[in-house]
Motif scaffolding. Structure first.
Motif, short mmCIF file in Angstrom:
data_model
loop_
_atom_site.label_atom_id
_atom_site.label_comp_id
_atom_site.label_asym_id
_atom_site.label_seq_id
_atom_site.Cartn_x
_atom_site.Cartn_y
_atom_site.Cartn_z
N MET A 105 0.85 -1.19 0.00
CA MET A 105 0.00 0.00 0.00
C MET A 105 0.89 1.25 0.00
SD MET A 105 -2.93 -1.26 -0.25
CE MET A 105 -3.95 0.17 -0.07
N THR A 106 0.50 2.22 -0.81
CA THR A 106 1.26 3.46 -0.92
C THR A 106 0.27 4.58 -1.25
OG1 THR A 106 3.15 4.51 -2.00
CG2 THR A 106 1.80 3.08 -3.37
N GLN A 132 -1.78 1.11 -4.78
CA GLN A 132 -1.06 -0.14 -4.57
C GLN A 132 0.17 -0.16 -5.48
OE1 GLN A 132 -4.26 -2.67 -5.92
NE2 GLN A 132 -4.50 -3.53 -3.88
N GLN A 133 1.30 -0.56 -4.92
CA GLN A 133 2.45 -0.87 -5.75
C GLN A 133 2.47 -2.38 -5.88
OE1 GLN A 133 6.36 -0.33 -4.15
NE2 GLN A 133 7.25 -0.12 -6.19
N ILE A 134 2.27 -2.85 -7.09
CA ILE A 134 2.13 -4.29 -7.34
C ILE A 134 3.36 -4.77 -8.11
CG2 ILE A 134 0.69 -6.06 -8.40
CD1 ILE A 134 -1.58 -3.87 -8.27
N ILE A 135 4.00 -5.79 -7.58
CA ILE A 135 5.15 -6.38 -8.27
C ILE A 135 4.70 -7.71 -8.86
CG2 ILE A 135 7.48 -7.27 -8.03
CD1 ILE A 135 7.90 -5.16 -5.85
N ASN A 181 -7.14 -1.75 -6.12
CA ASN A 181 -8.06 -2.73 -6.69
C ASN A 181 -8.17 -3.86 -5.67
OD1 ASN A 181 -9.43 -4.70 -8.10
ND2 ASN A 181 -8.23 -4.48 -9.97
N PRO A 182 -9.26 -3.88 -4.88
CA PRO A 182 -9.35 -4.87 -3.80
C PRO A 182 -9.43 -6.32 -4.27
CG PRO A 182 -11.40 -3.64 -4.01
CD PRO A 182 -10.42 -3.01 -4.94
N ARG A 205 -1.72 -1.00 -16.09
CA ARG A 205 -2.63 -1.44 -15.04
C ARG A 205 -2.57 -2.96 -14.92
NH1 ARG A 205 -2.02 2.75 -13.56
NH2 ARG A 205 -3.34 4.56 -13.69
N VAL A 206 -2.67 -3.43 -13.67
CA VAL A 206 -2.70 -4.87 -13.41
C VAL A 206 -4.15 -5.27 -13.21
CG1 VAL A 206 -1.98 -6.69 -11.81
CG2 VAL A 206 -0.43 -4.79 -12.33
#
Length: 151
Positions: free
Chosen positions: A45-46, A108-111, A127-128, A146-147
């Motif tokens: 979370m960011t 969200q920072q998603i890796i 995106n929950p 976008r993921v």
């Protein structure tokens, strides 16, 4: 005969210009797009800065300032009051717009580990429905990436 020559020249010029137009995937022509797939390795979370600096607050403030300035004095004094009102209103309206709308929002920072092993990081609004280990697609590229979950 002169009209026929004019229309022939226009037709030739139009055909010449349309022949110069290149069609590629970048400008709406046919092309291919790589669909990138992978699995989420980490979600952190960011916050991300919004981009709501539209200038509407400054414009509305300036209009209000001119309206109030026009109620003061006569002649040159009124003109000066209108200009001062426009400047003050624009500054105040811009300040209020930034204070109200230009606040950081949750993100969200998603890796994502791609199928070829490369790690890709995407920062996007929350995106929950995304969770660690989920199979996902990465749509777009750069700042517009976008993921999204695979269906």
């Amino acid at each position: 005969m002169k009209t026929l020559n004019t229309w022939t020249a226009v037709l030739f010029f139009t055909a010449f210009l349309s022949a110069c137009a290149a069609v590629s995937p970048d400008n709406g022509g046919p092309g291919e797009m790589e669909i990138r797939t992978g699995r989420i390795e980490q979600i952190t979370m960011t916050q991300m800065q919004t981009n709501h600096d539209s200038g509407v607050g400054a414009v509305l403030g300036a209009v209000g300032g001119v309206a109030l300035g026009s109620l003061v004095g006569q002649g040159t004094g009124r003109d000066v009051a209108m200009v001062a009102g426009a400047l003050g209103g624009a500054l105040g309206g811009n300040y209020l717009e930034k204070k109200r709308y230009d606040q950081p929002k949750e993100a969200q920072q998603i890796i994502v580990r791609m199928k070829n092993g490369v790690l890709v990081s995407v920062t996007q609004p929350v995106n929950p429905s995304l969770s660690k280990g989920m199979a996902v697609y990465i749509e777009g590229s750069g700042g517009e990436a976008r993921v999204v979950p695979q269906s």
